[in-house]
Write a protein that holds these residues in place. Structure first.
Motif, short mmCIF file in Angstrom:
data_model
loop_
_atom_site.label_atom_id
_atom_site.label_comp_id
_atom_site.label_asym_id
_atom_site.label_seq_id
_atom_site.Cartn_x
_atom_site.Cartn_y
_atom_site.Cartn_z
N PRO A 1 -4.81 -6.06 -14.28
CA PRO A 1 -4.21 -6.07 -12.94
C PRO A 1 -3.65 -7.43 -12.52
O PRO A 1 -2.59 -7.50 -11.88
CB PRO A 1 -5.38 -5.67 -12.03
CG PRO A 1 -6.30 -4.90 -12.91
CD PRO A 1 -6.15 -5.47 -14.28
N ALA B 1 4.31 5.04 -9.03
CA ALA B 1 5.09 4.46 -7.92
C ALA B 1 6.50 4.12 -8.40
O ALA B 1 6.68 3.54 -9.47
CB ALA B 1 4.40 3.20 -7.40
N SER C 1 6.56 2.56 -11.92
CA SER C 1 5.73 1.40 -12.24
C SER C 1 5.17 1.47 -13.67
O SER C 1 5.10 0.47 -14.37
CB SER C 1 4.59 1.29 -11.24
OG SER C 1 3.80 2.46 -11.32
N ASP C 2 4.82 2.69 -14.09
CA ASP C 2 4.23 2.85 -15.43
C ASP C 2 5.18 2.31 -16.51
O ASP C 2 4.73 1.81 -17.55
CB ASP C 2 3.94 4.32 -15.74
CG ASP C 2 3.30 5.04 -14.58
OD1 ASP C 2 2.21 5.59 -14.75
OD2 ASP C 2 3.89 5.02 -13.47
N ASP D 1 3.07 3.66 -1.39
CA ASP D 1 3.61 3.91 -2.74
C ASP D 1 5.12 4.10 -2.74
O ASP D 1 5.82 3.68 -3.66
CB ASP D 1 2.95 5.16 -3.34
CG ASP D 1 1.63 4.81 -4.02
OD1 ASP D 1 1.29 3.60 -4.06
OD2 ASP D 1 0.94 5.73 -4.48
N ASP E 1 0.81 -1.23 0.00
CA ASP E 1 0.00 0.00 0.00
C ASP E 1 0.84 1.28 0.00
O ASP E 1 0.38 2.32 -0.46
CB ASP E 1 -0.92 0.04 1.24
CG ASP E 1 -1.98 -1.05 1.16
OD1 ASP E 1 -2.19 -1.58 0.05
OD2 ASP E 1 -2.57 -1.38 2.21
N SER F 1 4.04 -1.60 -5.69
CA SER F 1 2.74 -1.65 -6.37
C SER F 1 2.85 -1.18 -7.81
O SER F 1 3.82 -0.53 -8.21
CB SER F 1 1.75 -0.79 -5.59
OG SER F 1 1.51 0.40 -6.26
N PHE F 2 1.81 -1.54 -8.60
CA PHE F 2 1.81 -1.06 -9.98
C PHE F 2 0.90 0.15 -10.14
O PHE F 2 0.49 0.48 -11.24
CB PHE F 2 1.44 -2.19 -10.96
CG PHE F 2 0.19 -2.94 -10.62
CD1 PHE F 2 -1.05 -2.47 -11.00
CD2 PHE F 2 0.27 -4.13 -9.92
CE1 PHE F 2 -2.20 -3.16 -10.69
CE2 PHE F 2 -0.89 -4.84 -9.61
CZ PHE F 2 -2.12 -4.35 -9.99
N ARG F 3 0.58 0.81 -9.00
CA ARG F 3 -0.19 2.06 -9.11
C ARG F 3 0.63 3.10 -9.87
O ARG F 3 1.86 3.17 -9.67
CB ARG F 3 -0.54 2.59 -7.72
CG ARG F 3 -1.84 2.00 -7.16
CD ARG F 3 -2.25 2.71 -5.89
NE ARG F 3 -1.27 2.53 -4.84
CZ ARG F 3 -1.19 1.42 -4.09
NH1 ARG F 3 -2.03 0.42 -4.28
NH2 ARG F 3 -0.27 1.31 -3.16
N PRO F 4 -0.01 3.91 -10.72
CA PRO F 4 0.72 4.86 -11.55
C PRO F 4 1.65 5.75 -10.74
O PRO F 4 1.28 6.23 -9.66
CB PRO F 4 -0.39 5.69 -12.20
CG PRO F 4 -1.60 4.84 -12.15
CD PRO F 4 -1.47 3.97 -10.94
#
Ligand code: SAM
Length: 314
Positions: free
Chosen positions: A202, A127, A185-186, A117, A115, A122-125
């Motif tokens: 995902p 990160a 990550s992007d 970042d 969680d 994580s692969f959240r934009p």
């Protein structure tokens, strides 16, 4: 199957899996080593059941947070947290000459690590590609992705990510990084989409990011080194329990525990036994224990969890 206790030991840091099953396995154990403290959920449940706990984690944040949660047990001398890698238990001065009635390893990462970042799991934009459990180590995910050659990258995605087209992804990463190094990550998400198409979702990102994480933290080798070291820290009739979330890790645990439970490990065609000639202990879980339906509904992370346990000789 219902599981009235599912969720009881959760914190905002992490929701531990199969806690009641773990507590039942270690019932009556005086001293337990929790190799993967995380948010301290398993440790707290084991302390509540009457055991003393020594706990390890590679991650400083886990140690700091769990010590707050378990401060009263620490003050009373029933809980001790040590920052360290369970694969190096033989090099930790505070654990020299210590043995335990039970040892638990709940592998992988905590929800907090995913969680946060800034930890880059994580692969959240946006990160950062970091993924180090121990931030004293110097190699980040970006470092690996920018420096490994195509064959080594391909091996990571094939062996740790079960990716049959790993070569294609490795080639795409090498092609992209020549223009601009991988940083966030992007960059990896775009390379995955570039290699396999825009329909990648995902589930694919989670699996392929996990493969990189396993490589960054050398997780399979750590487990391979740790298992015999942990076994040798068990007191007579002591129990080693491992929860794995990755098929490669679970396979390693299964084969290792089976091998320890055999009286003879000589090659099948050898007529006379020349090996140790006795089992080191016995498998407690003939099949892996899995989470109850209720826990699987409440905590999706528990769906891939496999718990195996082994008892050393008396
Ligand atoms: C799944 S979480 C453990 C959660 C914990 N059982 C709880 O109840 O909250 C895994 C933890 O193990 C730690 N870890 C992973 N590999 C490790 C290793 N080789 N040595 C020490 N800690 C490790 C991670 O940093 C993470 O905090």
């Amino acid at each position: 199957m219902t599981d009235a206790s599912a969720g009881r030991w959760d914190s905002s840091y992490h929701a531990p899996v199969m806690v009641e099953q773990v507590v039942a396995l270690f019932s009556g154990a005086k001293e337990i080593l929790d190799c993967t403290l995380g948010g301290g959920g398993h440790s707290e449940a084991l302390l509540s059941s009457g055991s003393s706990v020594v706990a390890l984690d590679r991650d400083e944040t886990a140690i700091l947070e769990a010590r707050k949660r378990l401060a009263s047990s620490e003050t009373s001398g029933r809980f001790l947290a040590i920052r360290g890698n369970f694969a190096e238990i033989d090099r930790l001065p505070k654990l020299r000459d210590r043995s335990f009635n039970g040892i638990l390893a709940d592998l992988g990462v905590s929800s907090h690590q995913i969680d946060a970042d800034e930890r880059g799991f994580s692969f959240r934009p946006g990160a950062l590609l970091d993924m180090r459990m121990d931030r004293r180590s110097t190699t980040t995910a970006a470092d690996l992705l920018n420096s490994l050659d195509e064959a080594d990258l391909s091996q990571i995605f094939r062996d740790y990510g079960d990716e049959p087209r790993a070569n294609r992804l490795a080639r795409e990463i090498v092609r992209r990084r020549e223009r601009r190094p991988m940083h966030v990550s992007d960059d990896l998400v775009d390379a995955i989409r570039g290699a396999f198409g825009a329909r990648m979702g995902p589930g694919d990102f989670a699996r392929l990011f996990q493969a990189v994480r396993i490589a960054v933290n050398d997780e399979l080798h750590a487990l391979e080194r740790a298992l015999p070291l942990l076994r040798d820290r068990l007191k007579p009739s002591g129990i080693l329990a491992v929860i794995a979330y990755h098929s490669g890790e679970d396979r390693l645990v299964k084969h290792t525990m089976r091998e320890w439970s055999l009286a003879c490990i000589c090659p099948p065609k050898q007529l006379q036994c020349t090996c140790r000639g006795h089992a080191l202990g016995e498998l407690i879980t003939k099949r892996a224990i899995i989470a109850s339906d209720e826990e699987r509904t409440i905590n999706p992370r528990s769906r891939s969890a496999r718990l195996r346990a082994w008892r050393t000789a008396a």
